[in-house]
Design a protein around this motif. Structure first.
Motif, PDB file in Angstrom:
ATOM      1  N   LEU A  20       0.819  -1.202   0.000  1.00  0.00           N
ATOM      2  CA  LEU A  20       0.000   0.000   0.000  1.00  0.00           C
ATOM      3  C   LEU A  20       0.855   1.255   0.000  1.00  0.00           C
ATOM      4  CD1 LEU A  20      -2.744  -1.080   2.551  1.00  0.00           C
ATOM      5  CD2 LEU A  20      -2.994  -0.856   0.077  1.00  0.00           C
ATOM      6  N   ILE A  21       1.943   1.211   0.774  1.00  0.00           N
ATOM      7  CA  ILE A  21       2.857   2.361   0.806  1.00  0.00           C
ATOM      8  C   ILE A  21       3.444   2.596  -0.582  1.00  0.00           C
ATOM      9  CG2 ILE A  21       5.026   3.224   1.736  1.00  0.00           C
ATOM     10  CD1 ILE A  21       4.347   1.640   4.308  1.00  0.00           C
ATOM     11  N   ALA A  22       3.893   1.519  -1.212  1.00  0.00           N
ATOM     12  CA  ALA A  22       4.464   1.644  -2.544  1.00  0.00           C
ATOM     13  C   ALA A  22       3.431   2.182  -3.522  1.00  0.00           C
ATOM     14  CB  ALA A  22       4.982   0.282  -3.016  1.00  0.00           C
ATOM     15  N   GLY A  23       2.196   1.713  -3.405  1.00  0.00           N
ATOM     16  CA  GLY A  23       1.145   2.198  -4.292  1.00  0.00           C
ATOM     17  C   GLY A  23       0.900   3.678  -4.119  1.00  0.00           C
ATOM     18  N   SER A  24       0.952   4.143  -2.877  1.00  0.00           N
ATOM     19  CA  SER A  24       0.782   5.575  -2.630  1.00  0.00           C
ATOM     20  C   SER A  24       1.877   6.372  -3.305  1.00  0.00           C
ATOM     21  CB  SER A  24       0.782   5.849  -1.119  1.00  0.00           C
ATOM     22  OG  SER A  24      -0.289   5.191  -0.489  1.00  0.00           O
ATOM     23  N   ALA A  25       3.112   5.851  -3.202  1.00  0.00           N
ATOM     24  CA  ALA A  25       4.223   6.562  -3.829  1.00  0.00           C
ATOM     25  C   ALA A  25       4.063   6.597  -5.339  1.00  0.00           C
ATOM     26  CB  ALA A  25       5.544   5.885  -3.453  1.00  0.00           C
ATOM     27  N   LEU A  26       3.613   5.484  -5.927  1.00  0.00           N
ATOM     28  CA  LEU A  26       3.394   5.457  -7.361  1.00  0.00           C
ATOM     29  C   LEU A  26       2.379   6.509  -7.774  1.00  0.00           C
ATOM     30  CD1 LEU A  26       3.312   1.616  -7.995  1.00  0.00           C
ATOM     31  CD2 LEU A  26       4.863   3.223  -9.082  1.00  0.00           C
ATOM     32  N   GLY A  27       1.403   6.743  -6.925  1.00  0.00           N
ATOM     33  CA  GLY A  27       0.367   7.710  -7.244  1.00  0.00           C
ATOM     34  C   GLY A  27       0.846   9.142  -7.226  1.00  0.00           C
ATOM     35  N   LEU A  28       2.088   9.381  -6.781  1.00  0.00           N
ATOM     36  CA  LEU A  28       2.601  10.744  -6.722  1.00  0.00           C
ATOM     37  C   LEU A  28       3.000  11.266  -8.087  1.00  0.00           C
ATOM     38  CD1 LEU A  28       4.948  10.420  -3.631  1.00  0.00           C
ATOM     39  CD2 LEU A  28       2.591  11.203  -3.680  1.00  0.00           C
ATOM     40  N   ALA A  29       3.332  10.390  -9.015  1.00  0.00           N
ATOM     41  CA  ALA A  29       3.928  10.801 -10.280  1.00  0.00           C
ATOM     42  C   ALA A  29       3.087  11.793 -11.064  1.00  0.00           C
ATOM     43  CB  ALA A  29       4.248   9.572 -11.118  1.00  0.00           C
ATOM     44  N   PRO A  30       1.775  11.573 -11.282  1.00  0.00           N
ATOM     45  CA  PRO A  30       1.017  12.509 -12.084  1.00  0.00           C
ATOM     46  C   PRO A  30       1.012  13.918 -11.519  1.00  0.00           C
ATOM     47  CG  PRO A  30      -0.175  10.439 -11.826  1.00  0.00           C
ATOM     48  CD  PRO A  30       0.989  10.398 -10.899  1.00  0.00           C
ATOM     49  N   ALA A  31       0.877  14.048 -10.187  1.00  0.00           N
ATOM     50  CA  ALA A  31       0.865  15.382  -9.592  1.00  0.00           C
ATOM     51  C   ALA A  31       2.174  16.102  -9.838  1.00  0.00           C
ATOM     52  CB  ALA A  31       0.583  15.284  -8.099  1.00  0.00           C
ATOM     53  N   ALA A  32       3.286  15.377  -9.711  1.00  0.00           N
ATOM     54  CA  ALA A  32       4.586  16.010  -9.894  1.00  0.00           C
ATOM     55  C   ALA A  32       4.803  16.406 -11.348  1.00  0.00           C
ATOM     56  CB  ALA A  32       5.687  15.067  -9.435  1.00  0.00           C
ATOM     57  N   GLN A  33       4.351  15.595 -12.297  1.00  0.00           N
ATOM     58  CA  GLN A  33       4.584  15.887 -13.704  1.00  0.00           C
ATOM     59  C   GLN A  33       3.785  17.104 -14.165  1.00  0.00           C
ATOM     60  OE1 GLN A  33       4.103  12.413 -16.209  1.00  0.00           O
ATOM     61  NE2 GLN A  33       4.969  11.100 -14.640  1.00  0.00           N
ATOM     62  N   ALA A  34       2.747  17.446 -13.411  1.00  0.00           N
ATOM     63  CA  ALA A  34       1.878  18.528 -13.848  1.00  0.00           C
ATOM     64  C   ALA A  34       2.423  19.906 -13.494  1.00  0.00           C
ATOM     65  CB  ALA A  34       0.492  18.359 -13.218  1.00  0.00           C
ATOM     66  N   THR A  35       3.579  19.987 -12.848  1.00  0.00           N
ATOM     67  CA  THR A  35       4.107  21.267 -12.404  1.00  0.00           C
ATOM     68  C   THR A  35       4.676  22.047 -13.579  1.00  0.00           C
ATOM     69  OG1 THR A  35       6.225  20.259 -11.949  1.00  0.00           O
ATOM     70  CG2 THR A  35       4.659  20.334 -10.144  1.00  0.00           C
ATOM     71  N   SER A  36       4.863  23.359 -13.366  1.00  0.00           N
ATOM     72  CA  SER A  36       5.276  24.234 -14.456  1.00  0.00           C
ATOM     73  C   SER A  36       6.669  23.915 -14.969  1.00  0.00           C
ATOM     74  CB  SER A  36       5.208  25.691 -13.985  1.00  0.00           C
ATOM     75  OG  SER A  36       6.038  25.873 -12.845  1.00  0.00           O
ATOM     76  N   ASN A  37       7.609  23.606 -14.080  1.00  0.00           N
ATOM     77  CA  ASN A  37       8.960  23.334 -14.543  1.00  0.00           C
ATOM     78  C   ASN A  37       9.178  21.866 -14.855  1.00  0.00           C
ATOM     79  OD1 ASN A  37       8.546  23.305 -11.745  1.00  0.00           O
ATOM     80  ND2 ASN A  37      10.718  23.310 -11.299  1.00  0.00           N
ATOM     81  N   GLY A  38       8.214  20.996 -14.540  1.00  0.00           N
ATOM     82  CA  GLY A  38       8.229  19.619 -14.990  1.00  0.00           C
ATOM     83  C   GLY A  38       9.316  18.763 -14.378  1.00  0.00           C
ATOM     84  N   VAL A  39       9.319  17.524 -14.817  1.00  0.00           N
ATOM     85  CA  VAL A  39      10.260  16.521 -14.346  1.00  0.00           C
ATOM     86  C   VAL A  39      10.937  15.906 -15.554  1.00  0.00           C
ATOM     87  CG1 VAL A  39      10.513  14.339 -13.105  1.00  0.00           C
ATOM     88  CG2 VAL A  39       8.820  16.008 -12.334  1.00  0.00           C
ATOM     89  N   ARG A  40      12.230  15.817 -15.490  1.00  0.00           N
ATOM     90  CA  ARG A  40      12.976  15.112 -16.552  1.00  0.00           C
ATOM     91  C   ARG A  40      13.281  13.708 -16.072  1.00  0.00           C
ATOM     92  NH1 ARG A  40      18.308  16.652 -18.427  1.00  0.00           N
ATOM     93  NH2 ARG A  40      18.610  17.959 -16.578  1.00  0.00           N
ATOM     94  N   PHE A  41      12.960  12.716 -16.878  1.00  0.00           N
ATOM     95  CA  PHE A  41      13.312  11.334 -16.575  1.00  0.00           C
ATOM     96  C   PHE A  41      14.594  11.015 -17.332  1.00  0.00           C
ATOM     97  CE2 PHE A  41       8.820  11.760 -15.831  1.00  0.00           C
ATOM     98  CZ  PHE A  41       8.637  11.084 -14.646  1.00  0.00           C
ATOM     99  N   VAL A  42      15.611  10.588 -16.582  1.00  0.00           N
ATOM    100  CA  VAL A  42      16.942  10.469 -17.179  1.00  0.00           C
ATOM    101  C   VAL A  42      17.567   9.114 -16.849  1.00  0.00           C
ATOM    102  CG1 VAL A  42      17.346  12.954 -17.048  1.00  0.00           C
ATOM    103  CG2 VAL A  42      18.045  11.501 -15.154  1.00  0.00           C
ATOM    104  N   ASP A  43      18.547   8.741 -17.657  1.00  0.00           N
ATOM    105  CA  ASP A  43      19.400   7.591 -17.380  1.00  0.00           C
ATOM    106  C   ASP A  43      20.742   8.104 -16.876  1.00  0.00           C
ATOM    107  OD1 ASP A  43      17.410   5.950 -18.274  1.00  0.00           O
ATOM    108  OD2 ASP A  43      18.344   5.474 -20.190  1.00  0.00           O
ATOM    109  N   ILE A  44      21.170   7.589 -15.733  1.00  0.00           N
ATOM    110  CA  ILE A  44      22.437   7.995 -15.138  1.00  0.00           C
ATOM    111  C   ILE A  44      23.351   6.773 -15.082  1.00  0.00           C
ATOM    112  CG2 ILE A  44      23.557   8.936 -13.078  1.00  0.00           C
ATOM    113  CD1 ILE A  44      20.876  10.271 -12.368  1.00  0.00           C
TER     114      ILE A  44
END
Length: 526
Positions: A20-44
């Motif tokens: 359940l905890i992991a599921g809650s964390a997964l649910g965070l992604a859409p809210a974060a992506q909707a921000t003005s400066n956005g999120v870059r997904f990268v390979d390091i």
């Protein structure tokens, strides 16, 4: 090993909670992506060329002409890279470059699970290298923070990379051996929960697989190997390097953490000579931080940001002038009630009171008396939210399988703060064995609420020969109401731990005149 299998089955409840905890964390992604400066997904590119999946969030006003403090957030055990996106966005909005990354061996990152081994430590430095080369981050102001696995990796990285100037370690560990093998006893539910999550979400390295196998086998012949494996992954081992490097370190944990008990942090905190802060609250493993991951107001994340602001940005927000040890009693609840401030850990308990464990008592092993430490994650969450810890009817505990001693009724409230200590003399009928000690707050009707507990195992003792036992119970803050009493209960079986009592074993507890038995209760004076 029947109780071992029972304990493993019991962890199913904890595994559901973790999911359940992991599921809650997964649910965070859409809210974060909707921000003005956005999120870059990268390979390091991590150590040895291993590809780590990461996220980058930069301040909205970043225009390539200025540099910002950098914060690196390694993910928790078994959680995906979306875990910190809400907090990363909040930090970016206040002027940080934030890089979060999925640690090796989990989810889409490459490599295998090394349990904070040397490759994980090297990965953290590689992520910093990448951030300095690919983001507008400032090499002079670098911090790390994380929850659970990310907390442990952050501490270890600060010991090995002088560029890290501040750390916030939430629900982590400083001594891995002490955390999952305290009292020479395997914390089987906690370890089973970790391995279950690793099996579902990651890939164990051969060394990790062997360490888990040896742990669950309970073979004392492998003990030295297990300890060596754990020490390599413990910040305690690198204490001198941490103090020399000078990073400001904030440690936050929960009183009821069944994966990384608070004792590990409290002992470690006292040995740190760098700027430091210790916060302890009601709850279980990582539960004080959960609502912060969802973006809701949260004391742990608020203080984390204040800590980083002061030591990375130089903000005069007063956190360095506050009492550095901040505690909240379990009796005040996880989200309400006030904090108590202390100058250091040793000042938490101003005095102590002994309960004499008089007389001679013999109990039979191999049967759970009904006194136990609860269920990993679930029990302490209930204590955190509604102040309902594990309970037992003290008068009804079967004396064949449980030794019981009680104090007098207290005329005034007793404010327990710190680490209760058991000293007793044991005589066993077998060469090996396990006992579990429990401290209960007993009300007028005899119902005991669990205050603390801890296991203790021994090997190679001469049957029939007395030996001394000194055991620190898990640190806590608990208020015993007036009119109640304290009870110490000792039995031999608890689903949280592997027991090492041969079939038919008996244990005798005595209190020799020259070496009386007692439990010492740490108290705060009012």
């Amino acid at each position: 090993m029947g109780n071992h299998r029972k304990a493993l089955r019991t962890t199913a409840v904890g595994a559901v909670s973790a999911t359940l905890i992991a599921g809650s964390a997964l649910g965070l992604a859409p809210a974060a992506q909707a921000t003005s400066n956005g999120v870059r997904f990268v390979d390091i590119t991590g150590d040895g060329g291993t590809v780590l999946k990461g996220n980058v969030v930069t301040p909205a006003d970043a225009d390539g002409t200025r540099r910002y403090p950098l914060i690196v957030l390694p993910t928790s055990w078994g959680l995906p890279q979306a875990e910190y996106l809400v907090q990363a966005q909040k930090l970016a909005d206040t002027g940080y470059v934030v890089v979060t990354y999925n640690v090796r061996g989990f989810w889409q990152s490459g490599g295998e699970i090394e349990v904070a081994g040397p490759p994980d430590i090297a990965d953290a430095s590689k992520v910093i290298d990448w951030a300095l080369a690919n983001t507008p981050s400032d090499a002079r102001h670098i911090g790390m923070a994380g929850v659970s696995y990310g907390a442990g990796i952050s501490l270890l990285a600060a010991a090995h990379d002088k560029r890290i100037k501040a750390v916030a370690s939430m629900s982590g560990w400083s001594d891995l051996v002490h955390s999952i093998y305290s009292g020479r006893t395997q914390h089987v539910q906690a370890a089973a929960l970790l391995r279950g999550a690793a099996t579902v979400t990651g890939r164990e390295s051969p060394e990790t697989r062997q360490a888990f196998d040896d742990f669950f086998a309970g073979d004392v012949a492998k003990e030295s190997d297990l300890i060596a494996w754990g020490k390599k992954r413990s910040a305690e081992t690198y204490l001198d390097q941490l103090n020399r490097n000078g990073a400001a370190i904030m440690l936050a944990n929960a009183w009821g953490d069944t994966v990384f008990p608070a004792n590990s942090y409290t002992d470690f905190y006292e040995k740190l000579t760098v700027p430091k802060r210790l916060e302890l609250r009601p709850g279980d493993h990582a539960t004080p931080e959960i609502i912060g991951l969802l973006g809701l107001p949260n004391d742990v994340w608020t203080d984390t940001e204040r800590w980083l602001d002061h030591y990375l940005k130089g903000e005069d927000n007063g956190i360095d002038r506050e009492q550095p040890v901040q505690l909240k009693s379990r009796s005040k609840g996880g989200y309400g009630g006030g904090y108590e401030g202390y100058p250091d850990w040793k000042s938490v308990a101003a005095t102590s009171r002994k309960i004499d464990l008089a007389g001679t008592t013999t109990i039979h092993a191999n049967v759970d008396s009904g006194a136990d430490g609860g269920i990993v994650l679930l029990s302490s969450i209930l204590d955190q939210l509604i102040q309902v810890p594990p309970v037992a009817s003290i008068p009804l505990l079967p004396r064949r399988w449980a030794a019981v001693w009680q104090s007098e009724k207290y005329a005034t409230a007793q404010h327990i703060r710190g680490t209760a200590k058991l000293h007793t003399t044991v005589t066993g009928t077998k060469e090996s064995g396990t006992l579990v000690a429990y401290l209960y707050d007993v009300g007028p009707l005899g119902l005991g609420k669990l205050v603390s507990n801890a296991p203790y195992s021994w090997y190679g003792q001469t049957p029939g020969k007395p030996f001394g036992v000194d055991l620190d119970l898990f640190s806590t803050a608990y208020d015993v109401p007036a009119g109640h009493r304290l009870a110490l209960v000792v039995d031999t079986v608890d689903p949280l731990y592997i027991e090492h009592n041969p079939s038919g074993a008996q244990l005798t507890f005595s209190s020799p005149a020259e070496d009386p038995s007692y439990v010492s209760i740490p108290l705060r004076e009012q």
